[in-house]
Design a protein around this motif. Structure first.
Motif, PDB file in Angstrom:
ATOM      1  N   ILE A 184       0.845  -1.194   0.000  1.00  0.00           N
ATOM      2  CA  ILE A 184       0.000   0.000   0.000  1.00  0.00           C
ATOM      3  C   ILE A 184       0.884   1.248   0.000  1.00  0.00           C
ATOM      4  CG2 ILE A 184      -1.622   1.320   1.404  1.00  0.00           C
ATOM      5  CD1 ILE A 184      -3.184  -0.895   0.583  1.00  0.00           C
TER       6      ILE A 184
ATOM      7  N   LEU B 166      -2.154   0.747  -4.520  1.00  0.00           N
ATOM      8  CA  LEU B 166      -1.781  -0.623  -4.162  1.00  0.00           C
ATOM      9  C   LEU B 166      -0.939  -1.222  -5.283  1.00  0.00           C
ATOM     10  CD1 LEU B 166      -1.928  -3.157  -2.463  1.00  0.00           C
ATOM     11  CD2 LEU B 166      -4.125  -3.686  -3.469  1.00  0.00           C
TER      12      LEU B 166
ATOM     13  N   ASN C 132      -6.152   2.528  -5.260  1.00  0.00           N
ATOM     14  CA  ASN C 132      -6.877   1.698  -4.309  1.00  0.00           C
ATOM     15  C   ASN C 132      -8.073   2.481  -3.782  1.00  0.00           C
ATOM     16  OD1 ASN C 132      -7.446  -0.351  -2.465  1.00  0.00           O
ATOM     17  ND2 ASN C 132      -6.157   0.564  -0.902  1.00  0.00           N
TER      18      ASN C 132
ATOM     19  N   ASN D 112     -12.330   4.173  -0.035  1.00  0.00           N
ATOM     20  CA  ASN D 112     -11.181   3.284  -0.130  1.00  0.00           C
ATOM     21  C   ASN D 112     -11.650   1.879  -0.493  1.00  0.00           C
ATOM     22  OD1 ASN D 112      -9.290   1.241   1.196  1.00  0.00           O
ATOM     23  ND2 ASN D 112      -8.095   3.119   1.193  1.00  0.00           N
TER      24      ASN D 112
ATOM     25  N   VAL E  58     -10.327  -1.230  -0.294  1.00  0.00           N
ATOM     26  CA  VAL E  58     -10.179  -2.279   0.705  1.00  0.00           C
ATOM     27  C   VAL E  58     -11.188  -2.083   1.834  1.00  0.00           C
ATOM     28  CG1 VAL E  58      -8.612  -3.160   2.461  1.00  0.00           C
ATOM     29  CG2 VAL E  58      -7.767  -2.730   0.171  1.00  0.00           C
ATOM     30  N   ASP E  59     -11.315  -0.817   2.266  1.00  0.00           N
ATOM     31  CA  ASP E  59     -12.254  -0.511   3.351  1.00  0.00           C
ATOM     32  C   ASP E  59     -13.697  -0.811   2.924  1.00  0.00           C
ATOM     33  OD1 ASP E  59     -12.778   0.470   5.925  1.00  0.00           O
ATOM     34  OD2 ASP E  59     -13.418   2.384   5.084  1.00  0.00           O
TER      35      ASP E  59
ATOM     36  N   GLU F 128     -14.313  -4.507   3.023  1.00  0.00           N
ATOM     37  CA  GLU F 128     -14.492  -4.945   4.417  1.00  0.00           C
ATOM     38  C   GLU F 128     -15.887  -4.616   4.916  1.00  0.00           C
ATOM     39  OE1 GLU F 128     -11.392  -3.006   6.545  1.00  0.00           O
ATOM     40  OE2 GLU F 128      -9.975  -4.643   6.269  1.00  0.00           O
TER      41      GLU F 128
ATOM     42  N   ASN G  17     -12.795  -8.669  -6.381  1.00  0.00           N
ATOM     43  CA  ASN G  17     -12.835  -8.313  -4.970  1.00  0.00           C
ATOM     44  C   ASN G  17     -14.109  -7.605  -4.540  1.00  0.00           C
ATOM     45  OD1 ASN G  17     -10.072  -9.117  -4.260  1.00  0.00           O
ATOM     46  ND2 ASN G  17      -9.558  -7.598  -5.794  1.00  0.00           N
TER      47      ASN G  17
ATOM     48  N   VAL H 117      -5.493  -8.060  -2.769  1.00  0.00           N
ATOM     49  CA  VAL H 117      -6.469  -7.280  -2.003  1.00  0.00           C
ATOM     50  C   VAL H 117      -7.004  -8.083  -0.816  1.00  0.00           C
ATOM     51  CG1 VAL H 117      -8.732  -6.214  -2.071  1.00  0.00           C
ATOM     52  CG2 VAL H 117      -7.129  -5.798  -3.902  1.00  0.00           C
ATOM     53  N   SER H 118      -7.310  -9.386  -1.057  1.00  0.00           N
ATOM     54  CA  SER H 118      -7.877 -10.165   0.041  1.00  0.00           C
ATOM     55  C   SER H 118      -6.858 -10.347   1.159  1.00  0.00           C
ATOM     56  CB  SER H 118      -8.363 -11.516  -0.476  1.00  0.00           C
ATOM     57  OG  SER H 118      -7.350 -12.142  -1.209  1.00  0.00           O
TER      58      SER H 118
ATOM     59  N   VAL I 204      -4.545  -8.124   1.956  1.00  0.00           N
ATOM     60  CA  VAL I 204      -4.512  -6.843   2.667  1.00  0.00           C
ATOM     61  C   VAL I 204      -5.667  -6.783   3.656  1.00  0.00           C
ATOM     62  CG1 VAL I 204      -4.705  -4.350   2.408  1.00  0.00           C
ATOM     63  CG2 VAL I 204      -3.379  -5.666   0.764  1.00  0.00           C
ATOM     64  N   ILE I 205      -6.836  -7.288   3.213  1.00  0.00           N
ATOM     65  CA  ILE I 205      -8.005  -7.263   4.105  1.00  0.00           C
ATOM     66  C   ILE I 205      -7.772  -8.178   5.301  1.00  0.00           C
ATOM     67  CG2 ILE I 205     -10.436  -7.916   4.268  1.00  0.00           C
ATOM     68  CD1 ILE I 205     -10.725  -6.972   1.379  1.00  0.00           C
TER      69      ILE I 205
END
Lengths: 250, 459
Positions: free
Chosen positions: B46, B61, B109, B167, B169-170, B173, B242, B452-453, B455-456
């Motif tokens: 990141i 990313l 990202n 974001n 990734v956020d 989530e 993702n 990505v997964s 990072v999560i």
């Protein structure tokens, strides 16, 4: 037939939207969002990098973001990278206008369909200064009051447009605008790179942010806004010039 | 050193390049090279911008997935720049901005930042298309592209209203954490899919492709068919893999759109007699195949197929557009026998075409075998059937085209490609040959190239 199909498709999309958003538990009613559980809450409190307590106009010093104008703090600080992108969008649009409308060789103004008289010419010159100064004021106070580089730059360009419309002989030096556009854009990226070198991250603020509400506050934000103002002003002026000139065949 | 330089440097150079018309073409050639070197120096992971940790502010990313795409894009832009620098020197600044936009699209990202780069790359694309001197079709593309990006933005606004974050990734989530049925998210995902579908040349949204690629030149043809195609595929793949949780009816609609795209694309290519049209319909079909692989979760194969297609399509489009420029027409009949006297180019063109079909010994075969095996493991028989029939049709029209271009007709057709172009095309074809036999790098990769997964999971 094609129009009917388009009509049905549009209605269908509208119906889809209404049905999928109505009674959708995830989609809040207008005004029902609790700002406290949104990430933007911390933008408002200037507390992204640790809680800084209440922000008080004219008193808070050295906040992580020194802009009194919340919109500016988001546009030019928290999401400055997007703004660099938007500046680029305008830049490539003006490049495109120059590519499509620009002519090599001698150029002349498009003729107006009336003859501007003496009063109009002199009056518009007087107005030119006022509009220009308003634009400069709006740019310089972008971190304090509503406004900033984009509207201020558009004002500067509108003062140039006034001169073009009120005088059919008038031409600006397009080359000068080009240099200004290039220098201002490059300096924006260089400010970003200085953040990378002097601080840690690209576009990070590397100057003290001062007291919220002072003219000299908010670190690099006013500098960036001046650059944006110059760039937007010169780009739109350049676009105006391209639209109001044509190749001179004679 | 930070991956943000991959965007910042082309941007800075683009701003500077408008000052000197003489220097701009050189800057265009130097920048992708500098980026390629940088790519191997910057750390992965990141990249925070502005000093605000994600999910605040904007972040990039860089992982193996984006690395592959960045390498392909920068290398291809350099090569396309090199081959067109004399003729299209006034496009240097525009190509530099396009490079910045495409690198940004791959790296970002942040879903709104993605829209900004989509705009930059899009406007650059309209201008590149303007080099075809067909204003009406460019205008058509402009309208469709603008509507498409508005659809993406509209979908994103709905997502933002729901989850309050931009974001990526956020957002993922928060979507995973929200225990709601997938139907609540159909609208935003569908709108974003349509928006990106315009640029990705998916079937009902791709009416601009014929006008733009059908009259493309040596710069715009390869730019659209390889550089833009590979970028949009990767961006689409990242989101499909993702973010978009396609389920139920939406999944059926999406898969139907893609299968129809493959079938109709190949059918149109089969019935066309113009070289550029055959290639553009073939790219439409290939784009749908790539997206179909992403929808099925075959990230690695989708990504590699996108890159292989970019290399093949670069060779095919460059050769055909160059020949069209010299002959003045791109009917297969009028180009008959153009490879007589251009053996190296002819062989390279044939390699690229055979690789697209998926003949053994070429990169396309390794990939086709790979993804068909995976699809079979998932018991996705309908997709396999469509792809196999499509390959057969593809094989027929490509071989028909090759025969036409190799065997001399009544008139002698002379096309001179120049030494630089010949070497570049031969090298690109050699790549397809090497990766058709040597599959070491592919065996070392799997679907985890998209991190990505991970990072999560790390939080």
């Amino acid at each position: 037939m094609k129009k009917l199909f388009a009509f049905v498709l549009t209605i269908g999309l509208g119906v889809l939207m209404i049905f999928s958003l109505r009674a959708n538990t995830l989609f809040p009613e207008f005004g029902d969002v609790s700002i406290a559980d949104r990430i933007s809450a911390l933008f408002l409190d200037k507390s992204v990098n640790g809680d800084n307590g209440d922000v008080v106009f004219g008193q808070t010093t050295d906040a992580e973001d020194g802009a009194a104008n919340l919109v500016t703090s988001i546009v030019v600080d928290y999401r400055s990278f997007d703004t660099l992108g938007e500046v680029t969008v305008l830049f490539i649009s003006s490049l495109g206008v120059a590519l499509l409308l620009g002519v090599a060789g001698k150029q002349k103004r498009l003729a107006l369909n009336f003859k501007p008289n003496f009063m109009l010419r002199v009056g518009s010159r007087a107005l030119f200064g006022i509009i220009l100064m308003t634009g400069v004021y709006v740019i310089l106070h972008g971190h304090l009051t509503p406004g900033g580089g984009f509207p201020g730059g558009a004002m500067i360009a509108s003062s140039i447009l006034l001169l073009y419309l009120a005088d059919d002989e008038f031409r600006t030096k397009v080359k000068g605008f080009k240099v200004l556009e290039s220098v201002a854009g490059s300096l924006y990226v260089i400010v970003g790179l200085l953040g990378l070198v002097l601080a840690t991250y690209f576009l990070q603020n590397f100057l003290p942010t001062g007291t919220v509400g002072d003219l000299f506050s908010a670190g690099v934000l006013p500098i960036v806004y001046v650059l944006i103002g110059l760039k937007v002003g010169s780009e739109i002026s350049g676009i105006i010039d391209h639209f109001l000139t044509e190749g001179d065949l004679a | 050193m930070s991956a943000v330089l991959l965007i910042a440097i082309p941007l800075l150079v683009a701003f500077v390049s408008i000052l000197s018309k003489k220097l701009a073409p050189w800057l265009l050639l130097a920048t992708p090279i500098a980026n390629l070197v940088l790519l191997f120096l910057v750390p992965t992971g990141i990249v925070v911008i502005g000093g605000f940790q994600p999910p605040f502010g904007i972040s990039l990313l860089l992982d193996t997935y984006s690395f592959i795409a960045l390498f392909a894009v920068n290398a291809l832009v350099f090569v396309i720049g090199l081959l067109n620098v004399k003729e299209y020197h006034q496009f240097s600044s525009i190509l530099l901005v396009a490079l910045a936009g495409l690198n940004g699209l791959i790296l970002t990202n942040d879903l709104f930042n993605l829209f900004v780069f989509l705009e930059i790359a899009g406007i650059a694309a309209y201008l590149i298309a303007a080099s075809n001197k067909k204003p009406a079709s460019v205008f058509h593309y402009l309208v469709l592209g603008a509507v498409g990006s508005s659809f993406y933005l509209f979908g994103l606004i709905i997502l933002y209203a729901m989850f309050g974050t931009l974001n990526m990734v956020d957002m993922i989530e928060k979507i995973n954490a929200a225990t709601v049925s997938a139907s609540a998210l159909i609208l935003p995902f569908f709108l974003m899919f349509v928006g990106l579908g315009v640029e990705a040349k998916l079937l009902p949204f791709n009416s601009w492709v014929k006008g733009v690629l059908g009259s493309s030149n040596t710069m715009s043809g390869p730019m659209f068919a390889s550089v833009y195609a590979v970028t949009v595929s990767f961006v689409f793949g990242r989101l499909l893999n993702n973010l978009f949780a396609f389920q139920g009816n939406l999944l059926v609609v999406v898969v139907a759109i893609l299968l129809l795209g493959i079938a109709l694309g190949e059918a149109m290519a089969f019935s066309s007699k113009k070289a550029r049209e055959i290639l553009l319909y073939s790219s439409i079909a290939q784009a749908s195949v790539v997206i179909l692989l992403f929808v099925n979760g075959l990230v690695l194969w989708g990504a590699l197929l996108a890159v292989a297609n970019a290399v093949s399509k670069f060779v095919l489009f460059y050769v055909v557009t160059k020949a069209q420029k010299e002959v003045g027409c791109d009917d297969l009949d009028s180009l008959q026998g153009m490879f007589q006297g251009n053996y190296v180019v002819g062989v390279a063109f044939s390699v690229a075409a055979l690789s697209v079909i998926g003949i053994p010994l070429f990169a396309g075969f390794v990939l086709k075998l790979g993804y068909l095996t995976e699809l079979a493991a998932n018991a996705n028989w309908l997709a396999i059937a469509v792809i196999l029939v499509a390959s057969l049709v593809e094989g027929i029209y490509y071989v028909r085209m090759l025969v036409k271009l190799w065997y001399p007709g009544e008139k002698e057709v002379k096309v001179s490609f120049g030494n630089v172009a010949t070497v570049v095309i031969a090298l690109a074809a050699a790549l397809l040959l090497v990766f058709g036999v040597y599959r070491g790098p592919i065996d070392n990769l799997d679907n985890t190239i998209d991190s990505v997964s991970e990072v999560i999971d790390l939080g």
